[in-house]
Design an enzyme around this catalytic site. Structure first.
Site, PDB file in Angstrom:
ATOM      1  N   HIS A  30      23.118 -14.408  26.680  1.00  0.00           N
ATOM      2  CA  HIS A  30      21.985 -14.159  27.163  1.00  0.00           C
ATOM      3  C   HIS A  30      22.214 -15.030  27.827  1.00  0.00           C
ATOM      4  O   HIS A  30      22.647 -16.301  27.989  1.00  0.00           O
ATOM      5  CB  HIS A  30      19.833 -13.930  26.709  1.00  0.00           C
ATOM      6  N   HIS A  42      19.247 -14.603  36.301  1.00  0.00           N
ATOM      7  CA  HIS A  42      19.674 -13.091  34.926  1.00  0.00           C
ATOM      8  C   HIS A  42      19.300 -12.214  35.506  1.00  0.00           C
ATOM      9  O   HIS A  42      18.709 -11.264  36.299  1.00  0.00           O
ATOM     10  CB  HIS A  42      19.626 -13.833  33.739  1.00  0.00           C
ATOM     11  N   CYS A 151      25.476  -9.559  31.756  1.00  0.00           N
ATOM     12  CA  CYS A 151      24.450 -10.968  32.080  1.00  0.00           C
ATOM     13  C   CYS A 151      25.388 -11.866  32.314  1.00  0.00           C
ATOM     14  O   CYS A 151      25.143 -12.313  32.905  1.00  0.00           O
ATOM     15  CB  CYS A 151      23.576 -11.174  31.190  1.00  0.00           C
TER      16      CYS A 151
END
Length: 257
Positions: A30, A42, A151
């Site tokens: 991530h 994010h 992401c």
């Protein structure tokens, strides 16, 4: 940081850093932008970072790091557009902190066989990176897509301002290319079985195909990208006016009436 690992200490971070943390036993990572004051911006799938909207969720959701049942008082609630601000601890969610590398050499890029850790592209100045991240926190980054707009795509855009504007194609994400590149290399190397039974030869060919696909798909090498101001990006996403006709000649068409 080095050849084997991009792991860094929290006290070494500076605003504008592109950071990431591996999830699910290193299956995927991530990504986000550290903006200072212990905050990370994010992009998530409707605020749920542990989800892809695909069958991969069966694996990903089964082995994510444990989270505290007590909501964090310093983190923003998930927005409909999926761009959120979290404290660094919530972003890491029990994982280890790594920093994404920019402007690496071709040799280093190929040596890091796992995608989603570095790029050949050059980063913009840190203040511009932070501005983009904060602007997208308010205005969004379009619809989440694990292969075209995830992401890592968000973080790379914040760092470089580069965007793949043909939405029928793969996004900027290196880890998405890795997911597809492995099976692709295996398929393309399969015809060698017709002329050789040498397992090592077929393996070498598969590795070669994989490396070439990663290198050609890196945001620093692609020709189907444009540098787009963040203010222009969000307005065109809202109107559906972002298009490209030819990879070498970006054209932005007005929205249909």
């Amino acid at each position: 940081m080095g050849l084997l690992s991009n792991r860094v200490r929290k006290d070494s971070l500076k605003p504008g850093d592109h950071i990431y943390s591996w999830r699910s036993a290193y299956i995927y990572a991530h990504h986000g932008i550290y903006v200072g004051d212990n905050k990370v911006i994010h992009f998530t799938r409707q605020g749920q970072e542990f989800g892809t909207g695909t069958v991969l969720d069966i694996v990903l959701l089964s082995s994510v790091p444990a989270r505290s049942p007590v909501p964090c008082s310093t983190c923003t609630l998930p927005e409909a557009h999926g761009v959120v601000s979290s404290c660094l601890n919530c972003f890491l969610s029990g994982g280890v902190l790594y920093r994404f590398e920019y402007a690496v050499t071709p040799a280093l890029f190929l040596a890091k066989a796992r995608g989603g850790t570095c790029t050949l592209a050059v980063s913009d100045p840190d203040d511009i990176v932070v501005h983009r991240a904060n602007y997208l926190l308010t205005n969004g980054f379009g619809c989440y897509n694990v292969f075209k707009n995830n992401c890592e795509d968000f973080a790379i855009y914040c760092k470089t301002g580069l965007l793949v504007v043909d939405q029928s194609r793969m996004g900027q994400s290196g880890q998405a290319v890795s997911i597809i590149g492995g099976p692709l290399a295996a398929v393309l190397s399969t015809p060698l079985r017709l002329v050789t039974t040498n397992v090592y030869g077929m393996a070498a060919t598969a590795v070669g195909v994989y490396c070439v696909s990663r290198y050609a798909a890196d945001i620093g090498m692609r020709k189907d990208v444009v540098k787009l101001p963040v203010e222009d990006l969000t307005s065109r996403l809202a109107t559906g006016a972002l298009q490209i006709v030819e990879p070498s000649l970006p054209v932005f068409l007005p929205p249909a009436n």
